[in-house]
Design an enzyme around this catalytic site. Structure first.
Site, PDB file in Angstrom:
ATOM      1  N   ASP A  59       0.798  -1.227   0.000  1.00  0.00           N
ATOM      2  CA  ASP A  59       0.000   0.000   0.000  1.00  0.00           C
ATOM      3  C   ASP A  59       0.833   1.282   0.000  1.00  0.00           C
ATOM      4  O   ASP A  59       1.778   1.406   0.789  1.00  0.00           O
ATOM      5  CB  ASP A  59      -0.883   0.058   1.251  1.00  0.00           C
ATOM      6  CG  ASP A  59      -1.686  -1.199   1.482  1.00  0.00           C
ATOM      7  OD1 ASP A  59      -1.826  -1.999   0.554  1.00  0.00           O
ATOM      8  OD2 ASP A  59      -2.172  -1.369   2.622  1.00  0.00           O
ATOM      9  N   GLU A 230     -10.344  -2.061   3.587  1.00  0.00           N
ATOM     10  CA  GLU A 230      -9.038  -1.554   3.970  1.00  0.00           C
ATOM     11  C   GLU A 230      -8.784  -0.204   3.303  1.00  0.00           C
ATOM     12  O   GLU A 230      -9.452   0.168   2.345  1.00  0.00           O
ATOM     13  CB  GLU A 230      -7.929  -2.525   3.538  1.00  0.00           C
ATOM     14  CG  GLU A 230      -7.961  -3.880   4.195  1.00  0.00           C
ATOM     15  CD  GLU A 230      -6.797  -4.750   3.767  1.00  0.00           C
ATOM     16  OE1 GLU A 230      -6.136  -5.306   4.657  1.00  0.00           O
ATOM     17  OE2 GLU A 230      -6.545  -4.869   2.550  1.00  0.00           O
TER      18      GLU A 230
END
Length: 519
Positions: A59, A230
């Site tokens: 990420d 998420e």
């Protein structure tokens, strides 16, 4: 395409046909991009996307623009090319294409690993970094809490808040992570959005340290198969006429346009406490959510702080949790996507109420690669293709890095197959369906060979996407830009309302391109 549709094209019919496309003379950037590929481990190393020199990346975190320089932190395992103890890597760029890798910024400590988070300017000019501390607990699920780090403006010094965590987890939620923090001027408050399993929690603070729970969004909405959400983000996006909507972006796992991870978004309004869904701007078919990307390799999109008065600009992770640990790069695994600027188009659709025609505004999110990034890719267009016959044309890019820019004219029942890298099957197929389903996009990718002769079967893709692009009559004229970076591809269709990101690991990243309308 469905699993029964055949996307195969006999490459022997066109391999070696035509002449080398003169991409360098048509490039609006610096010309053909080249690099040494004698090291096979670097065959797929991107030239225009950030990847770490070594180790694992996932990420993007803490994206922020400071004094004209773009800083990207990211989830990083410096010790292996698989997901492991999470650090925050750090890189900086002047143009979002050429990156300088900097020393690791955050390390695991007694509170746990450093999971995803964000960065924001403080009133004194320093930077506040928020991240999730992920602490493994023997015999129980991990404890996740939100921590604060204060950094100087140069992002060279990182001081952890002595009273961390600043937001605890007294309910011991299994999933409580990925804080995105921003300043909301109308309410004179700091806002934190953080995932709560299969929803998003909104927290509010007046001092950026002490937080109170304000609301929760998402119960019963979005892709129904998703177990976890998420990496949320909440941004205000504007239309050319000045109207705005708020867009809530969230990564979901394990569901998406196919399998694995994907990124969805919701359009609505935000008052500083609650996010209210705009049901006129979405269909209930997907729980009132839209896909930010229709491909399989676009996840955890985050926006840059520090761009006040400009369109939100996002980066994402260019992989998929279904196979990210097994892709066949060995020195590094993972990359960050190209940036995209977000804007809105407000459209009006007629509705009938007791015979009277009403118009209801519908907000449509558009995504565009910034022009300064476009120009870094050598350009290939219609004029670079050499006819083979009435239906097929071929071009040879000067390297594995290029932008394929085309305008596609299709009538009902007609197709355009795009075969990249000299491969036998079409990677993309666009067609105007004869059964009135509208404009369609097919994505294909074969199983990938990995180490020790094993097949990465989860990498295989055959899918069909119905594009929500209005077609009047029996023909359509569609523009498209396909960004290719040594096997990593990002497709932007039309005005940017549809994107599809797909990773490939071809034997010849600079292999010829075939356009076939006889598919």
């Amino acid at each position: 395409m469905s699993g029964t549709d055949d996307l195969s094209v006999d490459a022997s019919r066109w391999e070696g046909s035509g002449q080398k496309a003169n991409s360098s003379t048509r490039s609006s950037g610096p010309g053909v991009l080249t690099r040494d590929t004698s090291d096979t481990q670097e065959l797929w190393r991107p030239a225009c996307h950030f990847s770490p020199h070594s180790g694992w990346i996932n990420d993007p975190n803490g994206l922020i623009l400071i004094d004209g320089r773009y800083h990207a932190f990211y989830q990083y395992n410096p010790h292996a090319t698989v997901h492991g103890p999470m650090h925050w890597g750090h890189a900086v760029s002047n143009d979002l294409v050429h990156w300088q890798e900097l020393p690791v910024a955050l390390y695991p400590d007694s509170l746990g690993q450093c999971y995803s988070g964000s960065a924001v300017f403080l009133p004194d000019g320093d930077v506040a970094i928020y991240y999730t501390a992920h602490l493994e607990v023997p015999g129980d699920h991990a404890l996740q809490t939100q921590c604060l780090v204060r950094a100087d403006r140069a992002l060279e010094r990182f001081d952890h808040e002595p009273d961390n965590p600043v937001l605890g987890n007294s309910e011991k939620r299994r999933d409580f992570r990925d804080p995105k923090v921003f300043w909301h001027a109308p309410s004179a408050s700091w806002i934190m959005v953080v995932t709560l399993g299969r929803s998003v929690g909104i927290f509010v603070s007046v001092d950026h340290v002490n937080w109170r729970f304000a609301s929760e969004f998402g119960a019963g909405l979005g892709a129904s198969e998703a177990i976890g959400w998420e990496c949320p983000d909440l941004v205000e996006v504007y239309a050319p006429d000045g109207h705005s909507r708020w867009v809530l972006i969230v990564g979901i796992w394990p569901a998406g346009t196919e399998e694995g991870s994907a990124t969805q978004y919701f359009i609505g309004d935000f008052d500083g406490e609650r996010f209210e869904l705009d049901r006129d701007s979405a269909s209930s078919a997907n729980g009132f959510a839209h896909w930010l990307d229709h491909g399989r390799d676009y996840y955890a999109a985050q926006s840059f702080a520090g761009r006040q008065g400009q369109p939100p600009r996002v980066l994402a992770w260019g992989s998929n949790w279904l196979y990210a640990n097994q892709v066949p790069t060995q020195r590094y695994r993972g990359l960050l996507t190209l940036p995209r600027d977000l804007s809105l188009n407000i459209e009006y659709h007629g509705r009938s109420t007791q015979g009277d025609v009403k118009t209801a505004p519908r907000a449509v999110l558009l995504q565009r690669v910034p022009s300064e990034v476009c120009h870094e890719f050598p350009l290939l267009c219609d004029a670079d293709f050499i006819p083979i016959d009435a239906q097929r044309r071929v071009a040879r890019p000067g390297s594995g890095v290029y932008r394929l820019s085309l305008t596609v004219a299709l009538s009902r029942g007609e197709h355009l197959a795009i075969c990249l890298f000299g491969e036998e099957k079409a990677n993309y197929v666009i067609w105007l369906d004869s059964q009135a389903r509208g404009l369609m996009l097919g994505l294909h990718r074969d199983k990938q060979h990995v180490e020790h002769g094993l097949l990465l079967s989860s990498f295989d893709t055959d899918s069909t996407i119905a594009l929500e692009i209005q077609v009047e009559g029996d023909s359509v004229l569609l523009s498209m830009d396909l960004y290719v970076d040594n096997g990593f591809t990002e497709l932007v269709l039309g005005d940017g309302r549809h994107c599809a990101t797909m990773a490939y690991f071809p034997e010849s990243p600079a292999g010829p391109i075939l356009l076939d309308q006889h598919w």
